[in-house]
Structures are given as structure tokens and as C-alpha cells.
Design a protein around this motif. Structure first.
Motif, PDB file in Angstrom:
ATOM      1  N   THR A 354       0.828  -1.205   0.000  1.00 43.56           N
ATOM      2  CA  THR A 354       0.000   0.000   0.000  1.00 43.56           C
ATOM      3  C   THR A 354       0.861   1.254   0.000  1.00 43.56           C
ATOM      4  OG1 THR A 354      -1.750  -1.173   1.188  1.00 43.56           O
ATOM      5  CG2 THR A 354      -1.830   1.223   1.233  1.00 43.56           C
ATOM      6  N   GLU A 357       2.192   1.827  -3.418  1.00 45.36           N
ATOM      7  CA  GLU A 357       1.140   2.353  -4.290  1.00 45.36           C
ATOM      8  C   GLU A 357       0.983   3.851  -4.084  1.00 45.36           C
ATOM      9  OE1 GLU A 357      -3.681   2.471  -4.670  1.00 45.36           O
ATOM     10  OE2 GLU A 357      -2.749   1.028  -3.329  1.00 45.36           O
ATOM     11  N   GLU A 358       0.967   4.272  -2.823  1.00 45.34           N
ATOM     12  CA  GLU A 358       0.787   5.684  -2.526  1.00 45.34           C
ATOM     13  C   GLU A 358       1.919   6.530  -3.090  1.00 45.34           C
ATOM     14  OE1 GLU A 358       0.500   5.636   1.679  1.00 45.34           O
ATOM     15  OE2 GLU A 358      -1.594   5.006   1.709  1.00 45.34           O
ATOM     16  N   PHE A 362       3.675   1.557  -8.782  1.00 43.64           N
ATOM     17  CA  PHE A 362       2.583   0.615  -8.987  1.00 43.64           C
ATOM     18  C   PHE A 362       3.076  -0.796  -9.299  1.00 43.64           C
ATOM     19  CE2 PHE A 362       0.081   4.526 -10.468  1.00 43.64           C
ATOM     20  CZ  PHE A 362      -0.380   4.761  -9.188  1.00 43.64           C
ATOM     21  N   ALA A 365       4.493  -2.365  -6.213  1.00 45.77           N
ATOM     22  CA  ALA A 365       3.390  -2.594  -5.272  1.00 45.77           C
ATOM     23  C   ALA A 365       2.614  -3.841  -5.651  1.00 45.77           C
ATOM     24  CB  ALA A 365       2.463  -1.385  -5.245  1.00 45.77           C
ATOM     25  N   GLU A 366       2.373  -4.027  -6.943  1.00 45.38           N
ATOM     26  CA  GLU A 366       1.626  -5.202  -7.395  1.00 45.38           C
ATOM     27  C   GLU A 366       2.377  -6.491  -7.077  1.00 45.38           C
ATOM     28  OE1 GLU A 366      -0.690  -6.787 -11.416  1.00 45.38           O
ATOM     29  OE2 GLU A 366       0.549  -4.980 -11.479  1.00 45.38           O
ATOM     30  N   LEU A 395      -5.298  -0.802  -6.047  1.00 50.35           N
ATOM     31  CA  LEU A 395      -4.136  -0.582  -6.905  1.00 50.35           C
ATOM     32  C   LEU A 395      -4.543  -0.572  -8.375  1.00 50.35           C
ATOM     33  CD1 LEU A 395      -1.072  -0.363  -7.375  1.00 50.35           C
ATOM     34  CD2 LEU A 395      -0.952  -2.853  -7.220  1.00 50.35           C
ATOM     35  N   ALA A 398      -6.262   2.653  -9.104  1.00 51.12           N
ATOM     36  CA  ALA A 398      -5.322   3.774  -9.208  1.00 51.12           C
ATOM     37  C   ALA A 398      -4.638   3.806 -10.567  1.00 51.12           C
ATOM     38  CB  ALA A 398      -4.278   3.683  -8.096  1.00 51.12           C
ATOM     39  N   GLN A 399      -4.516   2.641 -11.216  1.00 53.02           N
ATOM     40  CA  GLN A 399      -3.867   2.568 -12.529  1.00 53.02           C
ATOM     41  C   GLN A 399      -4.864   2.664 -13.675  1.00 53.02           C
ATOM     42  OE1 GLN A 399      -0.262  -0.310 -12.514  1.00 53.02           O
ATOM     43  NE2 GLN A 399      -1.650  -1.164 -11.000  1.00 53.02           N
ATOM     44  N   PRO A 611      -3.957   7.408  -2.884  1.00 58.71           N
ATOM     45  CA  PRO A 611      -3.989   7.755  -4.298  1.00 58.71           C
ATOM     46  C   PRO A 611      -5.262   8.449  -4.703  1.00 58.71           C
ATOM     47  CG  PRO A 611      -4.030   5.362  -3.987  1.00 58.71           C
ATOM     48  CD  PRO A 611      -3.841   5.966  -2.645  1.00 58.71           C
TER      49      PRO A 611
END
Length: 1011
Positions: A354, A357-358, A362, A365-366, A395, A398-399, A611
Motif C-alpha cells: 500500500t 502504491e501511494e 505501482f 506494489a503489485e 491498486l 489507481a492505474q 492515491p
């Protein structure tokens, strides 16, 4: 609609509640100490606490067992053969608190008093092992407490403290133990006021030192740490600091501490860091968390160390040290990757994912979240598995991968281990459906969610879930209302769901009233402020501005008592909007001023909270700045110099905030620059695009600010810029663009012509706004000639970001280029000629084609202090930093990577770059924010000045212009500024037969320092 029509007739009577100081962003766990923000939306990924026993990994031979809870010990890691029982102080042990697994060890050396029921091993006391219904066995691992499953069904939050607490041997066991356990249960349920009451009562049973100068019992210090956590949850920072202060005062100054004392000290330091971070002092928090990590290291408590490092990364990010934060997280990721799977590791990995991600990482994070998901499934952790599914969905959202996000949310709903967690997944789905403007599917989900609220007991999670639900309903109401107006009657009759009772104002209001009542019953002042904010927004949506103002001011009063700027800012904005509508300009300006100043405090937090803040920047942050300026420069009142200076300051801050938002971090620092001290012959033009008009502020050397306005709507400006752009690219239509070029000149410059001439201005520095960022200012036409023929020109994302140095280094250049076709991009034969000219005329080092790799470029940049770097390759400027890049032979060099490539220059190891030239780039078509990519290259490289193209220009014309530019820089009898050298090169083309059309020369702009 009347006040009572919303069902809120009693709001004014009970909305003003006892004030507290609720937690702002972060909760730290005791033991594993991971960051756990408590967002006002259940759909936002958050860092949940992970749980450990404070006694894990401690050497038993240094402990006094009468002061510890043996049931919390990790027997799996305990070497019983080497346990030296002779060194243990067992004279105060209460065996009814000892897990039966230790009875055989302890009974030979413990002689209970006859008839003392406390030592009756057959009592089955409350401290015996607790069955874990997930594994069907007794939890003795110390890997974390067995959580109350009913509590888990009410809340997805874990208790960030150990399950078993030390208790005072000299007091009756039951009262204190029962209070501690009751507090845990209340905490798990989100009832922090009740948990606080229980623990405060327990503290009364655990007095301080018996004599002055002696130490208080350790169990009292542990309870004080618990109290601090509860106070922080409720935002009661002074009370939390007082509780931690007693622990720190008792332990910090001691020259020698037992492991248990050291661990308590580390926990208290982590709590102090939490308070410092949430009260706007990330620098202090960083130092405190570093100290906490040191103490965790002293007792070999790895979970505490990991959590402290995670916290430090958050503080580094808040301070703008983006690279250091990124390195910290990457190191932590590598460390955890090599750890054996455990529940603790899974929780840390989820929090790490997380956090990545912030920070916009990305892909990494994944990977981290996918690893956590696999391990949680292998370890049979349904609660953690569910939380990771939600994190993966967030996530994907956010993408921009909405279908994938929805898939994760559905999986989370299907596999939710409790009804409450199922609701959380459904709320995420609802928010996404509303964003995708799918009202029919959203209404179906609303009908499924509505009856479930009555089954939930009050808790913080329930309050925020209700607020989240209401926010989705309000957005959906707007969509359905506009949709219904656009549809024929026959269709509306066939779609009764479009008139759902759940979307009516009284129904939404009742849900918000319920949330407010729950928040009040919980004593959660922060949640009350959020509830009042949503109520105010509902009144605004209904057009009831008087009620909206009343409720928003009540919420603001609560928020200001919290020392929580993230709550103050939106409520101050809500008050400002209401006051402006109601006609109280002074009150509105005061509220806008508060909102603006609070956003400056929140600058880094806006990027680090979640995000969603970034994704909704244009909806939730940018309007505050524009509405404030709109009121400051209102046509209804005379505009003062004070208002002009404040408007300029606000727009400069907006430019900085947009760049923060663009990069998803606040790593760009700015300082105000007085242009008259930098260049007394320059004027700065601030065009400000407002909804209904264009405001222009001109800063002239040693003069008051000049101001004029044009009644041109923002939509008209956007349309004309797009049309102008299109006409410029039509080289066969020589004068098609002139009419628009003259209109823009009339709006932006003609009213200031006389003042500019009188001030002897030679350079115009534009700080463009909105769609005007894409406008090539050199083409503006006064009816007789281009503005470029009269002035040097430069662009800047803001004077705060301007290099203040007016001195240039001796000219040493690095020329890199890509002349061959690569990765689907066409060949640029002129690129070879450009860099070869640099080599012959200036003695440049050259990297051409296969030599121009990512690593080769990085090595060359850092091998020599070049003052100019010329890059002749394809590039793209986009509103998406992931799509903003330069093309190298082997890969794309992303704008984010420039930090690392130019690190040695930005950090002072090498001379900073004077000029970065990007000669073959283009701006994404139709994207007003795409020029942020150009500003990003300029800022991330650390170059004083950046020369770049806004669109792809004829290869031969570009080569000739670049040769003319360098000729002016190096061979002019009088040293020329970069702006003047560029102007002279462009004038050469204007006066040529072949390249006089603006298509060939107007694309090239100078960004940054023009000297």
C-alpha cells in the motif's frame, strides 16, 4: 427544500459535541508498529496494524516472571533445556496466569501458599491458552493474539497491542485483567472511548512508584502505552503525550534497562513519533522513529524494526525526501522477501504494498501484494487475504484498470470472512460503479446494501462506511437526476429503479444523521467533523446554503480543535463556498484563506495520504485555489494591491501543487524569487483562467502590480487554443492562424503595452495557466508582427521554482542522439547532424544511436560536469508521468528516472546543469496538463534552463535552428542570455524563405531561468 425536509431538525441542538483531538492520519501499533491510516472512506487502501506480543524474542533469564504474562511467551522459539530457572525471580508468580504448558517447568521451583486459590492450577483461569478457531488449536506461538471473531465480524481493524498484558501481582487479578480484556474488545469494535475508559480504570489499579525515585511497575507503563494509543485514536494528543511522557520519563534516562523495559521504551517512542507525525512535525517523527528502531535492535525485535522503518519511509516521503523513502521501502521489501512466511510478514507486506502504491510505484506494489496474497492463502489467513484483495483492487483502480479492480472487489466480497468485510467490498464496488457512471448497476447494489446498516453496531468503521455510502449516493443522485431529465417519459416509466427511495434527500440525510449519532456515542470527534462535512455538502447539493453554512461551521469548530489539517481544509472550503453564496464576502475570504493556508501545511500529506487524493486533485484541491482567486479579484469590488499579491501567491502555490500531484510526491521545493533582483528588465505575466473570465496580473520591475481582465470563459479559451494549435500545424495555410494569434495578443498583452514599454522591459516571462500552457507565446501577433520580434520569451511553472543563479559555467557539452528508427518511432536523420555539429563546433562528447543507451547516458552524465546536455531523440510530454519519456537505443528513459540520473548534480557532487536541450519532443495532443511533463523534465534534471519543442518539427528545420542557437551562444560579440540566443535563432527562420511559418520555429520554448 426546507431544513426539516431533510430530516435534520435536531442537528443544531446536538451537533456541537464535546471536543477532542482525533487522530489525523496514522495509527502505530504497539509491537509491530506498522502504519495504519484510518481513512474516512472504507474504499481507500489503508495500512492496518499488525499484532505481536511485547514479550516476543526476549531472553527469559533476565525477566522477573512475576511481572510478565507467561501465556504471551513464544514457546516455539523457547529453548527450555537452556532455561536457567535458578536465575529467575519466581517469588511473585501467579500461576493462575501461567499457561499450563509451563506448569511442568515452574512447579518444581514454586511452592504455592496453602489455600491460595490464585495458585489453583485446576481453576482454568482466564489466562489459559485461547482456542484459535481458524486452526482448531491453542494459540501459543506469540505470533499475535487470537482475535475475538465476533469483533472481527464487526470491524476489519486489528488491535495494535498484545493480547495479554502484564498485571500487578499484588492486586486481585480479575478486576484489572477484565478491564484490559474489555478494553481490547472495545478497541477491536472501534469503540475507542469505551476502551479508553476501561484502560484508565485499569491504570488506577496500577499505581505509580511506591517511593520517590523508584521505578513504576512495568505493567503500569504498558497500560500507559495502551492509553496513548486510545487517546491518539480519539485525537487527544495532549493526553496521549502525557501518558507516553510517564513511560519515557521512567525509562529513557535509565543507564541500564531490562529487555522488557527496552521494548516498552521502543513502543513509547513509536507512539511519540505517531503524535509528532500527525501534528505536522515529520522531521521530529523521523528522529523519534529512528530512536525506536535502535531500541528494537537492542532486544533483537525484528518486527519492531520493520515497522519503524516503514514509519520512517512515511516521514521521509512527507519531508519530500522521495529517493530516500523509496530506497527505504525497497530495502524493506528485500529484507521481507527472505523471511519465512508468517502472519506478521504478510501484514507487513500488505502495508508495504500500500505504501508503494501511494508513492506511485505501482509495478513494485503489485509484486509485493501478489506475494502477500499467496502467502496469506497458504497460511490460511482469511481476514488478511480479504484485505489484500481490496488492496489489489485499489491498486488496479489507481492505474485506471477498472475491470480488474471490480474483479478484485467481487472476489473480496465472495470470500469475505464476515458480513462487515463483505459490506466493505460492496462499498468499493459502488464507488467504482458511480465513477464509471453506471447508475443502473449502482442502484442495484444500493438496494442490496441499504438494509444491512440496521444490523451493524456503532463503531468507527461503521461511521466511515456510512459516510462513504452517503457520498456515493449523493454522486449517484446527481447522475440519475441528469439522466432522468435526458430520457423520454416512456423509458423512465420502464426503469422505476431510477427513482429509488434510497436516493431521496431525506433518506441520504437520515444515513448521515445516523453516522453522526454513532460518532457522538463513540466520542469520536474526528468522525463527527467528517459527518458534519458530508451533511453540509448534502445541504449544498439541495441548495440550502444557510443550513450548509451552519453545519459546516459546526464541523469546522470541531476540526480546528483536532489539530488535524486534513479535516480543517475541506470544512473551511465548505464554509467559504456557503458564505460566498450567502453574500458575506469578508467571511468567505477568511474561510478561503484558512483553507488555502491549511493546504500548504498539507502539501506533502496530500500526496502521501492515498492515491484517491491524487486522482481527484481537480475536484477536491484545485477548486479551492481558483475559487479563492475568483473572490479576491471579483469584478464586483475594486481590486487592491493586497488582493493582487495574494492572488499571485495562490496561483504560484497552485502551480507547485499541480507538479506535486503530477509526480505523486512533494519532492519539489520552492522559494519565492523577486524577479527584479534577478533581471530588472524582465516582466512576469500571470494569465489566470477562471470559469467566466480571464484575469491577467503583470509584475513590472520596481512598480505596483498591473491588472486587467477579459470576459472570456475558460471553455472558450480551451476551444481557441485547440483550434490555434491545429491551424499552426497546417503549413500550407500561411495566415490561417493569425486571427486567433491577434485575439490572444489583445487579451494577454495589449492592455499592458504602454506600461511594458515605459518600464523598458526586454523579456516577458509567462507563467501560463490551464489551456494557455499549450499556447506558443512567440506567435502572439499585434497586427504588425510577432511578439517574438519585440521581446525575449520564457516560460516558467512558477517563480518559486526558478533557479536564482544568473551565472553560467564555461560551455562544455554532451550531445546524444538517435537518428535510426527504434521501437516504432521514425528515423531522425537530422539528429546525427545536430550532435556531430556539436562535436565539431564545441568539442562535445557524443553518444549516437547504439551508444545512447540508458546506462551509457547515465554514466556519461555523471562522469564529467557538462554545462549543457543536448538530447536529439524522440520524446513525449504527457499529463501521465509514466508516458513522459525520452527514447534511447535500448529503452525509454522515464521522467521519474531523471532524479537518479542527475542525482550527483542535484546533490552538489557535480556542477549543476546550465541547459538541457530536448530538440525532438512533442506534447500529447489535446491535453492541457501535458506541458507538466515538460516542466517535469526541467525540474527533475535540475537544469537552470530547458529548451524543448512542443511538437515534432521538420528534421532539417530543427537542425538549422539548433546550429543557429549555439552559434549565438558561443560567437556573439556580446554574451547573450539563453532567451536572447533562442530569439535570434528563431528570427533567422522567420526571415527565411523556407522556414518562416510558425510551425518551424514557434514550437521551441525556453523553460526556467532565461539568463
Amino acid at each position: 427544500m426546507s431544513f426539516s425536509a431533510l430530516g435534520l431538525t435536531t442537528v443544531a441542538a446536538w451537533a456541537m459535541l464535546p471536543l477532542g483531538m482525533p487522530v489525523a492520519v496514522v495509527l502505530l501499533s504497539q509491537g509491530r508498529d506498522a502504519i495504519a491510516p484510518v481513512p474516512p472512506s472504507s474504499s481507500v487502501a489503508h495500512w492496518d496494524p499488525v499484532v505481536t506480543s511485547p514479550l516476543d524474542s526476549l531472553p527469559l533469564d533476565s525477566l522477573t516472571l512475576g511481572r510478565v504474562n507467561l501465556n504471551a511467551l513464544n514457546l516455539d522459539s523457547l529453548n527450555l533445556d537452556s532455561l536457567n530457572l535458578d536465575s529467575l525471580n519466581l517469588d511473585r508468580v501467579h500461576l493462575d496466569r501461567v499457561n499450563p504448558a509451563l506448569t511442568a517447568i515452574l512447579s518444581p521451583v514454586v511452592t504455592p501458599a496453602p489455600g491460595d486459590s490464585r495458585y489453583d492450577l485446576d481453576r482454568g483461569g482466564e489466562f489459559q491458552g485461547v482456542a484459535d478457531d481458524r486452526r482448531g488449536s491453542t494459540n501459543l506461538t506469540g505470533d499475535g493474539p487470537v482475535l475475538d471473531r465476533e469483533a472481527d465480524r464487526r470491524s476489519d481493524r486489528s488491535l495494535p497491542i498484545a493480547q495479554h498484558l502484564p498485571v500487578t501481582p499484588d492486586l486481585p487479578v480479575t478486576p484489572v485483567a477484565a478491564l484490559l480484556e474489555s478494553g481490547r474488545q472495545h478497541y477491536q469494535e472501534g469503540r475507542y472511548d469505551a476502551a479508553l475508559a476501561d484502560w484508565e480504570t485499569a491504570a488506577l489499579h496500577l499505581p505509580g512508584p511506591e517511593y520517590p525515585g523508584t521505578d513504576p511497575p512495568l505493567e503500569r507503563l504498558q497500560v500507559l502505552n495502551y492509553l496513548a494509543v486510545a487517546h491518539q485514536e480519539l485525537g487527544q494528543w495532549p493526553a496521549a503525550a502525557a501518558a507516553l511522557g510517564e513511560t519515557l520519563g521512567a525509562l529513557a534516562a535509565k543507564e541500564r534497562r531490562t529487555p522488557a523495559e527496552t521494548l516498552l521504551l521502543a513502543q513509547a517512542l513509536n507512539g511519540r513519533g505517531n503524535g509528532e507525525f500527525n501534528q505536522g512535525h515529520p522531521d521530529r517523527a523521523l528522529a523519534t522513529w529512528q530512536a525506536a528502531e535502535t531500541h528494537y535492535q537492542q532486544v533483537d525485535n525484528e518486527p519492531g524494526q520493520w515497522g519503524s522503518r516503514l514509519n520512517q519511509a512515511r516521514a521521509l516521503q512527507a519531508l519530500g525526501y522521495y529517493r530516500q523513502a523509496k530506497t527505504q521501502l525497497e530495502n524493506l521489501e528485500s529484507l521481507l522477501e527472505n523471511q519465512p512466511p508468517s502472519g506478521l510478514q504478510v501484514g507487513i507486506l500488505r502495508n508495504l504494498g500500500t505504501a508503494l502504491e501511494e508513492m506511485g510505484k505501482f509495478e513494485t506494489a503489485e509484486t509485493v501484494l501478489a506475494t502477500a496474497l499467496d502467502r496469506s492463502q497458504a497460511l490460511d489467513q482469511p481476514w488478511e487475504y480479504h484485505a489484500i484483495l481490496l488492496a489489489l483492487g485499489n491498486l488496479a483502480h489507481a492505474q485506471g484498470e477498472e475491470d480488474l479492480a471490480m474483479e478484485y472487489y467481487h472476489r473480496a466480497e465472495d470470500q469475505a470472512p464476515s458480513p462487515v468485510l463483505g459490506i466493505q467490498a460492496q462499498l468499493n464496488q459502488l464507488r467504482l460503479l458511480v465513477e464509471l457512471e453506471q447508475p443502473t448497476a449502482a442502484l442495484t447494489l444500493v438496494e442490496a446494501l441499504t438494509p444491512q446498516w440496521a444490523t451493524l453496531e456503532p463503531s468507527r468503521w461503521v461511521v466511515y462506511a456510512k459516510l462513504n455510502f452517503a457520498a456515493s449516493l449523493m454522486a449517484l443522485q446527481t447522475q440519475v437526476g441528469s439522466l432522468s431529465q435526458d430520457l423520454p417519459d416512456s423509458f423512465r416509466l420502464r426503469s422505476p429503479s431510477l427513482d429509488s427511495p434510497a436516493l431521496r434527500m431525506p433518506a441520504i440525510a437520515q444515513g448521515l444523521v445516523s453516522a453522526l449519532q454513532d460518532a457522538r456515542s463513540l466520542g469520536d470527534t474526528r468522525a463527527q467533523a467528517h459527518s458534519l462535512h458530508q451533511l453540509s455538502k448534502l445541504y449544498s447539493q439541495a441548495g440550502q446554503w444557510s443550513e450548509a453554512q451552519t453545519v459546516a461551521r459546526q464541523g469546522l469548530t470541531l476540526a480546528q480543535s483536532l489539530a488535524a489539517p486534513d479535516v480543517v481544509a475541506p470544512l473551511a472550503w465548505q464554509v467559504a463556498q456557503a458564505e460566498a453564496i450567502l453574500g458575506d464576502r469578508a467571511a468567505a475570504l477568511a474561510a478561503y484563506d484558512l483553507a488555502f493556508e491549511t493546504l500548504q501545511v498539507l502539501r506533502s500529506d496530500l500526496l502521501s495520504l492515498n492515491p484517491d487524493v491524487q486522482l481527484t486533485f481537480r475536484d477536491t484541491v484545485e477548486p479551492v485555489y481558483r475559487q479563492y482567486v475568483n473572490l479576491l479579484l471579483s469584478p464586483a469590488v475594486p481590486v487592491t494591491q493586497t488582493a493582487l499579491h495574494r492572488s499571485r501567491q495562490v496561483m504560484e502555490a497552485l502551480q507547485l501543487a499541480e507538479l506535486d500531484n503530477y509526480f505523486h510526491d512533494a519532492c519539489i521545493d520552492g522559494q519565492p524569487v523577486g524577479v527584479e533582483t534577478l533581471d530588472p528588465s524582465a516582466a512576469v505575466i500571470y494569465p489566470i483562467v477562471l470559469a467566466d473570465r480571464l484575469e491577467v496580473i503583470v509584475s513590472l520591475p520596481q512598480q505596483p502590480l498591473l491588472h486587467y481582465r477579459q470576459p472570456i470563459a475558460a471553455a472558450t479559451i480551451t476551444q481557441l487554443v485547440q483550434q490555434f494549435y491545429s491551424l499552426l500545424l497546417r503549413r500550407n495555410q500561411q495566415d490561417a492562424y493569425l486571427a486567433i494569434a491577434q485575439r490572444f495578443y489583445d487579451w494577454l498583452l495589449r492592455p499592458g503595452e504602454v506600461a511594458l514599454a515605459a518600464a523598458g522591459v526586454e523579456t516577458l516571462v509567462f507563467i501560463p495557466d490551464g489551456a494557455l500552457r499549450r499556447l506558443p507565446m512567440g506567435v502572439l501577433h499585434d497586427g504588425e508582427g510577432y511578439v517574438l520580434e519585440h521581446y525575449n520569451l520564457a516560460l516558467s511553472p512558477g517563480l518559486q521554482l526558478l533557479s536564482q543563479s544568473d551565472r553560467r559555467s564555461s560551455l562544455t557539452t554532451l550531445g546524444v542522439g538517435l537518428s535510426e528508427s527504434r521501437q516504432g518511432f521514425e528515423a531522425l536523420p537530422g539528429a546525427a547532424q545536430e550532435v556531430e555539429h556539436l562535436a565539431s563546433a564545441l568539442g562535445s562528447q557524443v553518444l549516437l544511436n547504439e551508444q545512447f543507451t540508458r546506462q551509457g547516458f547515465t554514466d556519461a552524465v555523471n562522469a564529467h560536469p557538462f554545462s549543457v546536455i543536448h538530447v536529439a531523440t524522440h520524446g513525449r510530454f504527457s499529463s501521465d508521468p509514466d508516458q513522459t519519456f525520452l527514447l534511447a537505443w535500448d529503452d525509454r528513459i522515464n521522467v521519474r528516472e531523471l532524479d537518479q540520473i542527475f542525482a550527483s548534480r542535484k546533490e552538489g557532487a557535480l556542477t549543476p546543469l546550465d541547459l538541457l536541450v530536448l530538440s525532438a519532443c512533442q506534447t500529447a495532443a489535446g491535453d492541457d496538463r501535458a506541458p507538466l511533463g515538460l516542466a517535469g523534465f526541467a525540474l527533475k534534471s535540475g537544469a537552470r534552463s530547458t529548451l524543448a519543442s512542443l511538437w515534432s518539427v521538420d528534421d532539417r528545420a530543427t537542425t538549422l535552428l539548433m546550429e543557429a542557437f549555439y552559434r549565438e551562444v558561443t560567437q556573439s560579440p556580446v554574451p547573450l542570455s539563453f532567451a536572447e540566443a533562442l530569439r535570434q535563432a528563431q528570427l533567422t527562420q522567420i526571415h527565411s524563405d523556407q522556414y518562416s511559418h510558425p510551425f518551424y520555429w514557434a514550437a521551441f520554448v525556453l523553460v526556467g531561468n532565461w539568463l
